[in-house]
Design a protein around this motif. Structure first.
Motif, short mmCIF file in Angstrom:
data_model
loop_
_atom_site.label_atom_id
_atom_site.label_comp_id
_atom_site.label_asym_id
_atom_site.label_seq_id
_atom_site.Cartn_x
_atom_site.Cartn_y
_atom_site.Cartn_z
N ASN A 346 0.83 -1.21 0.00
CA ASN A 346 0.00 0.00 0.00
C ASN A 346 0.87 1.26 0.00
N PRO A 347 0.50 2.29 -0.79
CA PRO A 347 1.34 3.49 -0.87
C PRO A 347 1.58 4.17 0.48
N ASN A 348 0.68 3.93 1.44
CA ASN A 348 0.87 4.55 2.76
C ASN A 348 1.37 3.55 3.80
N ALA A 349 1.78 2.37 3.36
CA ALA A 349 2.17 1.32 4.31
C ALA A 349 3.27 1.81 5.26
N ARG A 350 3.22 1.31 6.48
CA ARG A 350 4.20 1.68 7.49
C ARG A 350 5.16 0.52 7.73
N VAL A 351 6.39 0.86 8.05
CA VAL A 351 7.42 -0.16 8.29
C VAL A 351 8.00 0.05 9.69
N PHE A 352 8.14 -1.04 10.41
CA PHE A 352 8.82 -0.99 11.71
C PHE A 352 10.05 -1.88 11.63
N VAL A 353 11.23 -1.29 11.87
CA VAL A 353 12.48 -2.06 11.87
C VAL A 353 12.90 -2.24 13.33
N LEU A 354 13.04 -3.48 13.75
CA LEU A 354 13.39 -3.72 15.15
C LEU A 354 14.77 -3.13 15.47
N PRO A 355 15.01 -2.82 16.75
CA PRO A 355 16.30 -2.21 17.10
C PRO A 355 17.45 -3.20 16.98
N CYS A 356 18.65 -2.67 16.70
CA CYS A 356 19.85 -3.52 16.73
C CYS A 356 20.39 -3.51 18.16
N ILE A 357 21.11 -4.58 18.50
CA ILE A 357 21.69 -4.65 19.84
C ILE A 357 23.06 -3.97 19.84
N ALA A 358 23.86 -4.18 18.81
CA ALA A 358 25.18 -3.54 18.69
C ALA A 358 25.64 -3.67 17.24
N GLY A 359 26.84 -3.13 16.98
CA GLY A 359 27.36 -3.12 15.62
C GLY A 359 27.50 -4.48 14.97
N HIS A 360 27.60 -5.52 15.80
CA HIS A 360 27.70 -6.86 15.24
C HIS A 360 26.52 -7.73 15.62
N VAL A 361 25.63 -7.20 16.43
CA VAL A 361 24.50 -8.01 16.90
C VAL A 361 23.24 -7.24 16.54
N GLY A 362 22.51 -7.80 15.59
CA GLY A 362 21.48 -7.00 14.95
C GLY A 362 20.08 -7.15 15.48
N ALA A 363 19.15 -6.65 14.66
CA ALA A 363 17.73 -6.71 14.99
C ALA A 363 17.24 -8.16 14.93
N ASP A 364 17.97 -9.03 14.21
CA ASP A 364 17.56 -10.44 14.19
C ASP A 364 17.75 -11.07 15.57
N ALA A 365 18.86 -10.70 16.24
CA ALA A 365 19.08 -11.21 17.59
C ALA A 365 18.04 -10.61 18.55
N ALA A 366 17.70 -9.33 18.32
CA ALA A 366 16.67 -8.68 19.15
C ALA A 366 15.34 -9.43 18.98
N ALA A 367 15.05 -9.83 17.74
CA ALA A 367 13.80 -10.54 17.47
C ALA A 367 13.79 -11.91 18.14
N VAL A 368 14.95 -12.55 18.19
CA VAL A 368 15.04 -13.85 18.88
C VAL A 368 14.77 -13.63 20.38
N ALA A 369 15.31 -12.54 20.92
CA ALA A 369 15.08 -12.23 22.34
C ALA A 369 13.60 -11.97 22.59
N LEU A 370 12.93 -11.35 21.63
CA LEU A 370 11.49 -11.07 21.78
C LEU A 370 10.70 -12.37 21.72
#
Ligand code: FES
Length: 653
Positions: A346-370
């Protein structure tokens, strides 16, 4: 006379209400979770309830026939045209006439719980950031010269108590025609993020919109992109799909992609374009698969490692390739899909990018923690999300540590001579007879010639195209158990060379899983180089875990969770035989499936989970493997199979 008693189940909430009170009104006053999209107009049917009659000693009431009003004209029309299930009533139309017990079925609850399959997995409470609202807007009047948008805002405030409403130009451009087409009755999709002070209108439809509302939960990995299309009302996953990450052509692992950006002017933008194109293609494909219009996708959540994160957002990843590995931002981001080049939704769609934990530990690790919630665990849990990069979390409710370890793509079948993706034709499971050294295996999509477990003798197999990551792990572990490989990883003793399945190739030996002559297929082997590639990968994984254990001051953990699509396919026993994970009782090793993808789904379906993960990430202690001198020592010791010094007592039990 006292007012009738109204008891709602399963919540148990109760209260007295005057005769004639609509059930929906009573529910709202008691804080009972009962849905409504049309605002009580008898057209959406989201407010359905199930009254019960008879004696209820537990509640101390007798419910007589007639405790709810008869069908009124609106409810009768709904039943005639759309049909109500036997016993069901529209909560907005049925009124209280006497003491009554009313059940709110799960599908009528706003915050319905999406039950996940495995007992170990976390259920998702539906509380999306974007919801549908049906409103009746006042028609314009010569004497009241307000704009259509102002009257829509007034209607939302009046009928749904929504204030602070904003809208984009694309929304405004269709507002007037839609209002008139719907004869001043419209449904809007309204978005309010967890940090927003305003509500943004994303889409508008004439009349009652009944074609649903969808969101994408996307796990953007270095090798693959996996997406779930979720119904934002029910939480149901309507379709799941994946694509290879096209950035692979710029470099297989993260650091080679950072190097590409460093060495080539505009290289980062090239990679950004490539991944966005793949995401647009994926969005279109998944919508098609689910049979919905891509315009109904109004939200997306992303989880990814820091390099993928920067390349998705169009941020230069160069700083992530050198100490101190500074991120452009580690905070979660709430963005418009269009500003990220995501044009298929959708042209107005919203995106949420999860936070990163650190320069080598990303939002994927944050998602695992969630998803896995190590910070709520009573016992000490080690979670490893195995991919091209391994994300590792260790913790319990007192403290959680995280690191990332560069395992490379070998676990995914890359850099392996007969390796391939887990697709039809790939060997995914394997056993070796310790006496005969003959293998039996299971091949994805080939069950014609197999036994009831899906296994087949190598001689009976055909249609084999390669070996998947899980297959190579099992092959190596079985080779070790069958004495084909020694603890240093060397294949074949002098006596074994020349036996049917062990062949000398130059100065090293090779184990032949399937020679392909009988069926004209490819020859599937495990070479010494394959063993070395897996040894490097597993040493990096183990060393990362060990570093976190050092930091925590422990020699053992209570349990291990294998996450990642790959983690779901490897057997705990084989992972431990190889020394990929520290020693624990085998029954204490579980698989969480794609936990990062699940984290993305939780953040998509539950807006408060977004605040939860931000708070969790702030509390996680980051351990940087690249600058930790102990990492190298652990890495070298972990090269042996299972390990040079660490004991593995549970392997012998
Ligand atoms: Fe929509 Fe009752 S609230 S039908």
């Amino acid at each position: 006379m006292t007012d009738p008693l109204v008891i709602f189940t399963p919540s148990g909430k109760r209260g007295r209400f005057p005769v004639g009170t609509p059930v929906l009104t009573a529910a709202r006053q008691l804080g009972v979770d009962l849905d409504s999209v049309c605002g009580g107009r008898g057209i959406c049917s989201k407010c359905q309830v199930q009254p019960s009659y008879g004696d209820f000693p537990k509640h101390g009431v007798h419910v007589a026939e007639g405790a709810l009003s008869e069908f009124n004209a609106v409810e009768e029309r709904y039943d005639r045209v759309r049909g109500l299930k036997t016993g069901r009533r529209l909560g907005c139309q049925a009124t209280v006439q006497g003491d009554i017990v009313i059940d709110v079925p799960p599908e009528s609850q706003v915050h319905k719980q999406v039950i996940r399959k495995a007992a170990t997995q976390r259920d998702i409470i539906m509380d999306p950031a974007t919801r549908l609202y049906f409103v009746e807007v006042t028609e314009p009047d010569m004497h009241d010269p307000t704009g259509d948008f102002e009257r829509l805002k007034a209607a939302l405030k009046d009928q749904w108590q929504i204030e602070g409403v904003t809208a984009s130009l694309p929304f405004l451009s269709k507002l007037q025609t839609t209002l008139r087409k719907g004869q001043w009755k419209v449904t809007v999709a309204a978005h309010k993020g967890h940090r927003d002070t305003h509500t943004q209108l994303l889409e508008i439809w004439p009349g009652l919109h009944e074609d649903g509302l969808y969101g994408l939960a996307i796990d953007l990995g270095s090798t693959t992109i996996a997406a779930h299309l979720c119904d934002l009302v029910t939480g149901e996953v309507k379709a799941s799909s994946g694509r290879m990450n096209p950035q692979i052509r710029f470099g297989e692992d993260l650091m080679s992609r950072v190097s590409y950006a460093m060495m080539n002017a505009g290289g980062d933008q090239e990679m950004t374009r490539a991944v966005r194109e793949a995401l647009n293609d994926l969005t279109q494909g998944i919508a098609e698969e689910a049979g919905i219009s891509p315009a109904l996708i109004v939200e997306a959540t992303f989880v990814c490692n820091p390099v993928m994160h920067h390349l998705l957002l169009g941020l230069d990843p160069v700083e992530l390739g050198q100490a101190p590995f500074a991120l452009a931002t580690s905070e979660s981001l709430s963005l418009n899909a269009r500003e990220m080049g995501l044009e298929a939704m959708n042209p107005n769609a919203r995106v949420f990018v999860l936070p990163c934990i650190a320069g080598h530990v990303g939002a994927d690790a944050a998602a695992v923690a969630l998803s896995e919630e190590p910070g709520k665990s009573e016992d000490l849990v080690l979670i490893v999300d195995v991919g091209t990069n391994a994300e590792i979390l260790l913790g319990d409710k007192t403290r959680v540590l995280a690191c990332s370890s560069p395992t490379g793509p070998a676990f995914e079948g890359a850099q392996i001579s007969s390796g391939q993706r887990a697709a039809p034709g790939a060997i995914e499971k394997l056993e070796i007879n310790p006496d005969t050294k003959e293998p039996r295996f299971r091949v994805i999509g080939c069950d014609l010639w197999s036994d009831e477990d899906g296994f087949a003798e190598a001689t009976a197999a055909s249609g084999i195209t390669g070996i998947a990551g899980s297959g190579i792990i099992e092959a190596l572990a079985e080779m070790r158990s069958a004495g084909i490989m020694d603890p240093s990883g060397l294949i074949g003793s002098a006596e074994q060379v020349g036996t049917p399945r062990i062949e000398a190739e130059g100065r090293t030996n090779t184990y032949i899983i399937h020679d392909g002559t009988a069926d004209g297929g490819p020859r599937i082997t495990v070479t010494q180089n394959d063993v070395r590639a897996i040894q490097l990968a597993k040493s990096a994984l183990y060393a990362g875990a060990r570093l976190l254990m050092d930091e925590r001051g422990v020699e053992t953990v209570d349990r291990v969770v294998l996450a990642g699509a790959f983690g779901a396919h490897i057997s705990p026993k084989h992972a431990m035989i190889l020394g990929m994970i520290p020693d624990v009782p085998l029954e204490k090793v579980t698989s969480a499936g794609n936990a990062a993808g699940t984290g993305a789904r939780i953040a998509l379906c539950n807006v408060t989970a977004r605040a939860e993960i931000e708070a969790t990430v702030r509390k996680i202690t980051k351990v940087e493997t690249a600058i930790e001198p102990k990492f190298q020592e652990h890495f070298v010791n972990a090269n042996a199979i299972p390990h040079k010094t660490d004991p593995f007592p549970h392997l012998s039990t």
